[in-house]
Design a protein around this motif. Structure first.
Motif: not given
Length: 100
Positions: A38-46, A67-70, A82-90
């Motif tokens: 799920c996407k929470s702001g700029a972060a991706v959350v499992c 959960q109230g997130v996208a 690979m998410i970490g390589r994209l410089h996305v908070k996970y």
């Protein structure tokens, strides 16, 4: 077998469809290896681990919405790695196979 019981890796396991295989192979087949992301702001959350894309694709949007997130989508281990390589908070799931 119950949750506390374990089979030796060389023991045979009988699956519900009658197939006989090594216990180590059977455990690998029933592992949760699909991530509901799920996407929470700029972060991706499992939010939840699931058994397959067939289980995840119809259920993940509802999990995220509850959960109230996208919704972000369902991914496998390789894609999540690979998410970490994209410089996305996970934020990983508690029961993720990536947490060793």
């Amino acid at each position: 077998l119950g949750d506390d019981d374990e089979l030796d890796d060389d023991a045979r396991a009988i699956l519900p469809n009658g197939t006989s295989m090594l216990a180590a192979e059977a455990r690998r087949l029933i592992a949760k290896t699909v991530f509901c992301l799920c996407k929470s702001g700029a972060a991706v959350v499992c939010q939840r681990m699931m058994y397959s894309l067939m289980q995840c694709n119809p259920n993940c949007p509802t999990v995220c919405h509850d959960q109230g997130v996208a919704g972000y989508g369902c991914s496998g281990v390789r894609e999540v790695g690979m998410i970490g390589r994209l410089h996305v908070k996970y934020t990983d799931c508690k029961n993720s196979p990536l947490r060793l």
